[in-house]
Each structure stands twice: as structure tokens, then as C-alpha cells.
Scaffold this motif. Structure first.
Motif, PDB file in Angstrom:
ATOM      1  N   MET A   1      43.000  18.006  -2.964  1.00  0.00           N
ATOM      2  CA  MET A   1      41.950  17.528  -3.771  1.00  0.00           C
ATOM      3  C   MET A   1      41.444  15.806  -3.218  1.00  0.00           C
ATOM      4  SD  MET A   1      42.079  16.783  -7.680  1.00  0.00           S
ATOM      5  CE  MET A   1      40.750  17.478  -8.721  1.00  0.00           C
ATOM      6  N   ALA A   2      40.102  15.615  -3.038  1.00  0.00           N
ATOM      7  CA  ALA A   2      39.721  14.613  -2.738  1.00  0.00           C
ATOM      8  C   ALA A   2      40.102  13.129  -3.492  1.00  0.00           C
ATOM      9  CB  ALA A   2      38.185  14.393  -2.284  1.00  0.00           C
ATOM     10  N   ALA A   3      40.475  11.946  -2.890  1.00  0.00           N
ATOM     11  CA  ALA A   3      40.697  10.840  -3.416  1.00  0.00           C
ATOM     12  C   ALA A   3      39.512  10.317  -4.130  1.00  0.00           C
ATOM     13  CB  ALA A   3      41.504   9.759  -2.745  1.00  0.00           C
ATOM     14  N   ILE A   4      38.185  10.412  -3.365  1.00  0.00           N
ATOM     15  CA  ILE A   4      36.972   9.872  -3.803  1.00  0.00           C
ATOM     16  C   ILE A   4      36.138  11.013  -4.240  1.00  0.00           C
ATOM     17  CG2 ILE A   4      35.035   8.694  -2.977  1.00  0.00           C
ATOM     18  CD1 ILE A   4      36.727   7.254  -0.745  1.00  0.00           C
ATOM     19  N   TYR A   5      35.635  11.032  -5.418  1.00  0.00           N
ATOM     20  CA  TYR A   5      34.707  12.242  -5.869  1.00  0.00           C
ATOM     21  C   TYR A   5      33.186  11.878  -5.654  1.00  0.00           C
ATOM     22  CZ  TYR A   5      38.601  13.248  -9.001  1.00  0.00           C
ATOM     23  OH  TYR A   5      39.921  13.481  -9.577  1.00  0.00           O
ATOM     24  N   SER A   6      32.704  10.362  -5.736  1.00  0.00           N
ATOM     25  CA  SER A   6      31.317  10.299  -5.393  1.00  0.00           C
ATOM     26  C   SER A   6      31.122   8.656  -5.041  1.00  0.00           C
ATOM     27  CB  SER A   6      30.374  10.988  -6.286  1.00  0.00           C
ATOM     28  OG  SER A   6      30.961  10.212  -7.913  1.00  0.00           O
ATOM     29  N   LEU A   7      30.220   8.585  -4.741  1.00  0.00           N
ATOM     30  CA  LEU A   7      29.570   7.198  -4.243  1.00  0.00           C
ATOM     31  C   LEU A   7      28.199   6.923  -4.831  1.00  0.00           C
ATOM     32  CD1 LEU A   7      29.743   4.319  -2.694  1.00  0.00           C
ATOM     33  CD2 LEU A   7      28.726   5.516  -0.849  1.00  0.00           C
ATOM     34  N   TYR A   8      27.968   6.042  -5.338  1.00  0.00           N
ATOM     35  CA  TYR A   8      26.378   5.628  -5.695  1.00  0.00           C
ATOM     36  C   TYR A   8      26.238   4.173  -5.423  1.00  0.00           C
ATOM     37  CZ  TYR A   8      27.426   9.215  -9.155  1.00  0.00           C
ATOM     38  OH  TYR A   8      27.716  10.350  -9.909  1.00  0.00           O
ATOM     39  N   ILE A   9      25.035   4.068  -5.242  1.00  0.00           N
ATOM     40  CA  ILE A   9      24.325   2.934  -4.848  1.00  0.00           C
ATOM     41  C   ILE A   9      23.104   2.313  -5.780  1.00  0.00           C
ATOM     42  CG2 ILE A   9      23.543   1.045  -3.066  1.00  0.00           C
ATOM     43  CD1 ILE A   9      25.021   2.482  -1.000  1.00  0.00           C
TER      44      ILE A   9
ATOM     45  N   SER B   1      33.792  16.845  -5.696  1.00  0.00           N
ATOM     46  CA  SER B   1      34.341  16.704  -7.245  1.00  0.00           C
ATOM     47  C   SER B   1      33.982  17.972  -7.763  1.00  0.00           C
ATOM     48  CB  SER B   1      33.705  15.646  -7.965  1.00  0.00           C
ATOM     49  OG  SER B   1      31.939  15.907  -8.225  1.00  0.00           O
ATOM     50  N   ALA B   2      34.934  18.469  -8.637  1.00  0.00           N
ATOM     51  CA  ALA B   2      35.019  19.681  -9.360  1.00  0.00           C
ATOM     52  C   ALA B   2      33.660  20.038 -10.039  1.00  0.00           C
ATOM     53  CB  ALA B   2      36.116  19.784 -10.190  1.00  0.00           C
ATOM     54  N   GLY B   3      33.170  18.939 -10.819  1.00  0.00           N
ATOM     55  CA  GLY B   3      31.988  18.992 -11.544  1.00  0.00           C
ATOM     56  C   GLY B   3      30.728  18.466 -10.981  1.00  0.00           C
ATOM     57  N   ARG B   4      30.207  19.174 -10.014  1.00  0.00           N
ATOM     58  CA  ARG B   4      28.995  18.308  -9.201  1.00  0.00           C
ATOM     59  C   ARG B   4      27.941  18.296 -10.120  1.00  0.00           C
ATOM     60  NH1 ARG B   4      27.073  16.865  -4.454  1.00  0.00           N
ATOM     61  NH2 ARG B   4      24.972  17.493  -3.952  1.00  0.00           N
TER      62      ARG B   4
ATOM     63  N   ASN C   1      19.402  14.854 -11.956  1.00  0.00           N
ATOM     64  CA  ASN C   1      18.946  14.214 -13.190  1.00  0.00           C
ATOM     65  C   ASN C   1      20.065  13.568 -13.713  1.00  0.00           C
ATOM     66  OD1 ASN C   1      16.072  14.675 -13.306  1.00  0.00           O
ATOM     67  ND2 ASN C   1      16.465  16.800 -14.334  1.00  0.00           N
ATOM     68  N   ASP C   2      21.322  14.158 -13.628  1.00  0.00           N
ATOM     69  CA  ASP C   2      22.692  13.869 -14.160  1.00  0.00           C
ATOM     70  C   ASP C   2      23.122  12.502 -13.424  1.00  0.00           C
ATOM     71  OD1 ASP C   2      22.789  15.351 -16.375  1.00  0.00           O
ATOM     72  OD2 ASP C   2      24.094  16.778 -15.040  1.00  0.00           O
ATOM     73  N   SER C   3      22.745  12.550 -12.120  1.00  0.00           N
ATOM     74  CA  SER C   3      23.247  11.211 -11.096  1.00  0.00           C
ATOM     75  C   SER C   3      22.275  10.295 -11.541  1.00  0.00           C
ATOM     76  CB  SER C   3      23.257  11.565  -9.661  1.00  0.00           C
ATOM     77  OG  SER C   3      22.181  12.189  -9.374  1.00  0.00           O
ATOM     78  N   LEU C   4      20.926  10.325 -11.543  1.00  0.00           N
ATOM     79  CA  LEU C   4      20.149   9.455 -12.170  1.00  0.00           C
ATOM     80  C   LEU C   4      20.558   8.650 -13.242  1.00  0.00           C
ATOM     81  CD1 LEU C   4      16.705  10.960 -11.069  1.00  0.00           C
ATOM     82  CD2 LEU C   4      17.906   8.960  -9.999  1.00  0.00           C
ATOM     83  N   ARG C   5      20.902   9.429 -14.372  1.00  0.00           N
ATOM     84  CA  ARG C   5      21.131   8.927 -15.569  1.00  0.00           C
ATOM     85  C   ARG C   5      22.537   8.147 -15.772  1.00  0.00           C
ATOM     86  NH1 ARG C   5      21.520  14.080 -18.331  1.00  0.00           N
ATOM     87  NH2 ARG C   5      19.252  14.354 -17.695  1.00  0.00           N
ATOM     88  N   LEU C   6      23.585   8.680 -15.080  1.00  0.00           N
ATOM     89  CA  LEU C   6      24.690   7.985 -14.836  1.00  0.00           C
ATOM     90  C   LEU C   6      24.380   6.506 -14.234  1.00  0.00           C
ATOM     91  CD1 LEU C   6      27.809   7.757 -15.133  1.00  0.00           C
ATOM     92  CD2 LEU C   6      27.891   8.709 -12.559  1.00  0.00           C
ATOM     93  N   ALA C   7      23.660   6.668 -13.097  1.00  0.00           N
ATOM     94  CA  ALA C   7      23.321   5.173 -12.382  1.00  0.00           C
ATOM     95  C   ALA C   7      22.553   4.358 -13.422  1.00  0.00           C
ATOM     96  CB  ALA C   7      22.444   5.670 -11.326  1.00  0.00           C
ATOM     97  N   SER C   8      21.792   4.695 -14.246  1.00  0.00           N
ATOM     98  CA  SER C   8      21.005   3.941 -15.031  1.00  0.00           C
ATOM     99  C   SER C   8      22.027   3.517 -16.183  1.00  0.00           C
ATOM    100  CB  SER C   8      19.844   4.798 -15.871  1.00  0.00           C
ATOM    101  OG  SER C   8      19.007   3.920 -16.616  1.00  0.00           O
TER     102      SER C   8
END
Length: 141
Positions: A1-9, A24-27, A31-38
Motif C-alpha cells: 500500500m502506498a504511503a501517499i494517497y494523493s497530492l493537491y495544489i 488510493s483505494a477510493g479514487r 468533481n470530487d477533487s475540486l470540491r475537496l480542494a475548495s
């Protein structure tokens, strides 16, 4: 399993300018990544205002049962955050290294427009090397 799931800027306005998933298991979809960043941008700003400590720069670490979220904010307001396994060490150093890659390969790129999505091959290549190097270091501990 990866230590880092995702990176956002995230740019200073709260817009997602870069997202990279590292298995990550739940890619998430776009829209979800935009929502999480916001959402993170808003929570970060609110935490600065609600902090009882003067000079607070916002949330740097969010710990949950299944993940940790580490955040680094540059002086220009650009936020870099990684979602990783709980207890993953040295994420602050990795985020600062990613910021150095951003300044070297994105901001110095004459074709890059500020606050726009990052599309820079040299940044992608060097970022992949940095994350891989970090994974190898974690396996060696």
C-alpha cells in the motif's frame, strides 16, 4: 500500500490547479477533487480567523482514523497538501520539496500563466521522482 494517497495544489483563490492520485483505494472523480480542494481552502481560511493564537497560518495537519492530511502554505497563498497513511513521517519536508519543484519548474516556465492548472512535463517527472524517493526512504526505515 502506498504511503501517499494523493497530492493537491490549490491557488490563492481556492481553485485546484494540480491533482495527482497515487493509488488510493477510493479514487475520486474530477468533481470530487475540486470540491475537496475548495472545502480545504475554506477550512484553512476559517481556522486562521478562529485561532486563539495570533499569527496562526491555518491548519497544517488533519489526523483521521484512516488518513492524515498535511498542508504547506507558501507566502503567496498557494497551498500544497498530501493525503497519506496515518503516521507517515517527514511529510512536511516532502511538501517543502514539492514547493521547490513548483518554483523551479512551474513558476520559471515562460508558458505558465499564474493561477492556471499546471501542465508542465518537467514538474511531473521531477515530482514522480521525489515521491518515489520518499516511498523508498519509507520502506527502508
Amino acid at each position: 500500500m502506498a504511503a501517499i494517497y494523493s497530492l493537491y495544489i490549490i491557488n490563492k483563490s481556492g481553485g485546484l490547479i494540480f491533482y495527482k492520485d497515487y493509488g488510493s483505494a477510493g479514487r475520486m472523480d474530477t468533481n470530487d477533487s475540486l470540491r475537496l480542494a475548495s472545502l480545504w481552502h475554506s477550512m484553512h481560511a476559517i481556522s486562521q480567523q478562529l485561532s486563539p493564537v495570533s499569527g496562526c497560518t491555518g491548519i497544517e495537519l488533519l489526523q483521521a482514523d484512516t488518513f492524515d492530511l498535511h498542508c504547506f502554505q507558501s507566502l503567496t497563498g498557494t497551498k500544497f497538501f498530501v493525503v497519506c497513511e496515518p503516521g507517515t513521517p517527514h511529510m512536511e519536508g516532502l511538501l517543502k520539496h514539492i514547493y521547490e519543484l513548483y518554483t523551479d519548474y512551474v513558476l520559471k516556465n515562460p508558458f505558465y500563466e499564474m493561477e492556471m492548472p499546471i501542465r508542465c512535463e518537467l514538474f511531473d517527472v521531477n515530482l514522480a521522482q521525489a515521491v518515489q524517493k520518499d516511498r523508498v526512504a519509507l520502506l527502508g526505515r
